[in-house]
Structure formats: C-alpha cells, structure tokens
Scaffold this active site. Structure first.
Site: not given
Ligand code: 13P
Length: 249
Positions: A9, A11, A94, A96, A166, A172, A212
C-alpha cells in the site's frame, strides 16, 4: 489451499515519474514466486502501473473507491473507472480512511457491495486501536468490524475477499504486533468466520497482517499458521526491501 499474498500500500507516496521507476524495479525483482504480489499506487499512477505490469503476475489495486456507479460526487472514483484502467482489486476500510475520512462500517459495507458487483476483489482492512488492546477489547472490536461490513455477504462472495488485520497502534509506528499476537488474532478472525459461515470457507480466506512489517520481522510473522501474508506500507516503497518481504515465506 489459500493463497499467500504480499500487498504494498503506497498510500499518498510517489509521483508519476517515481512510480514508473518503482514499478520497473519491482518487475526486475519479480520472479515467478508462489506468493501473489499486489501493489496499490495512488490513483494517478494506476493506468501506468497496469500498462507496465501487463503480462506479469503482479496485480494492481486501488487504495479506495466510491460505492456509487457514477454521479455528482466531486473528487471520487467509481468501480467502473478503476476497471476501465485495468484495476481489479481495491483496498477498503483502511484505518487511515476510517480515521481521517470518517469511513464507517456501514459505508464500507456499501463499498464492498459495489466492488463485488463490479467483479472486483476486495482487500478489506480492519483492526483495533491501542486503547482497545489496553482494555482487552481487541477481539470484540475486530469481530464487530468484520460483522458489520462483511457478514451480509453470501458464502460465494467471499472468494473475492482478502482480509487484512492492521492493528492501528502498529501502523507506521515501528511497533509491530508480535508473531504470537498476530497469530492469536488471525485464528480468532478465522473462527469468527467459521461460526458465521463454515470452517471450509474460513480456511479458504487469506488473512494478511499489516503494521510495521519489514524484512527483519516478516519471516517470523509469516511463519504463523493463520498468517497468509502481509499488507505493507512504508517498506513497500523500496523494491529491494519489498521483495525481501515477498520472499520471506
Ligand atoms: P506500515 O507498514 O508503514 O506500518 O503501514 C501498514 C499499512 O497501513 C498498510 O496498509
């Protein structure tokens, strides 16, 4: 046998040129592995990515879509539009999108329906916040997220669903769920689906872990029996790092 999948992803990262460079690097790293590889670039890079990856086994996903077919929804993208540029997979739910764009379980159910009606595959994300885990509510929170957005689906529809657990506190942050925490939750998710549907269906669903994941911890996480791969954020932006994860089974 359910599929092993590693999805990246991206983002809101990579402009058009950087995206082309990354896709070319990914292609050069890609071997005909057992693992299904999916990348999710921003909307502006989807067409270039599907064109560049034609004939390869790397799939391209969108990071979001609207539930309506078309209409007065300024700034939104429909399933038809994604299909028209060769995108057959979409990430929905997601954390976010839930946190910054107020996406609710009810809205997500509509998006899931729209994607499936358009013969798209859905990577459905969910996960608890730190406060939920601290208070021991993580299983209840996760079960409710899945139930509200997905349990209206017919058993057949599940062949186009990939789940991505997740935990919000691990995204992150550099803080990863331990392999045992991931396994415990994935086994719980599978049991929850088995209770609603049946064990055969539950055993056929790929459940990815996200939060992560790096080349240094992927092997331990992927070695767990109910973890079928990963949804990778930051580490998917570098081809070598991403493929070190892809090759971690
Ligand atoms: P990170 O791997 O940067 O922690 O992000 C995970 C994520 O949100 C994948 O959709």
């Amino acid at each position: 046998m359910r599929k092993q999948i590693v999805a990246g992803n991206w983002k809101m990262n990579k402009d058009f040129v950087d995206s082309e460079i990354l896709v070319a690097k990914l292609l050069s790293q890609h071997k005909h592995a057992q693992t299904q590889v999916i990348i999710a670039p921003p909307f502006t890079n989807l067409l270039a990515a599907t064109n560049a990856l034609k004939g390869s086994s790397i799939d391209v996903a969108a990071q979001n879509m609207h539930f309506a077919k078309q209409g007065a929804y300024t700034g939104e993208i429909s399933a038809d539009m994604l299909s028209s540029v060769g995108v057959k997979t979409v990430i929905l739910g997601h954390s976010e999108r839930r946190a910054y764009f107020n996406e609710t379980d009810e809205l997500l159910a509509q998006k899931v329906n729209a994607a499936l009606e358009n013969k798209m595959r859905v990577i459905f994300c969910f996960g608890e916040e730190l406060s939920d885990r601290k208070s021991g509510q993580q299983n209840d929170v996760v079960a409710a997220q899945i139930q509200k957005a997905l349990f209206h689906l017919s058993p057949d529809a599940w062949s186009n669903i990939i789940l991505a657990y997740e935990p919000v506190w691990a995204i992150g942050t550099g803080e990863t769920a331990s392999p045992e925490q991931a396994q415990d939750m994935h086994a719980f998710i599978r049991q929850t689906i088995a209770n609603q549907y049946n064990a055969q269906l539950a055993n056929s669903i790929s459940i990815l872990y996200g939060g992560s994941v790096k080349s240094s911890n992927a092997k331990d996480i992927f070695s767990k029996p109910d973890v079928d791969g990963g949804l990778i954020g930051g580490a998917s932006l570098d081809a070598e790092h991403f493929y070190a994860i892809v090759n971690s089974f």
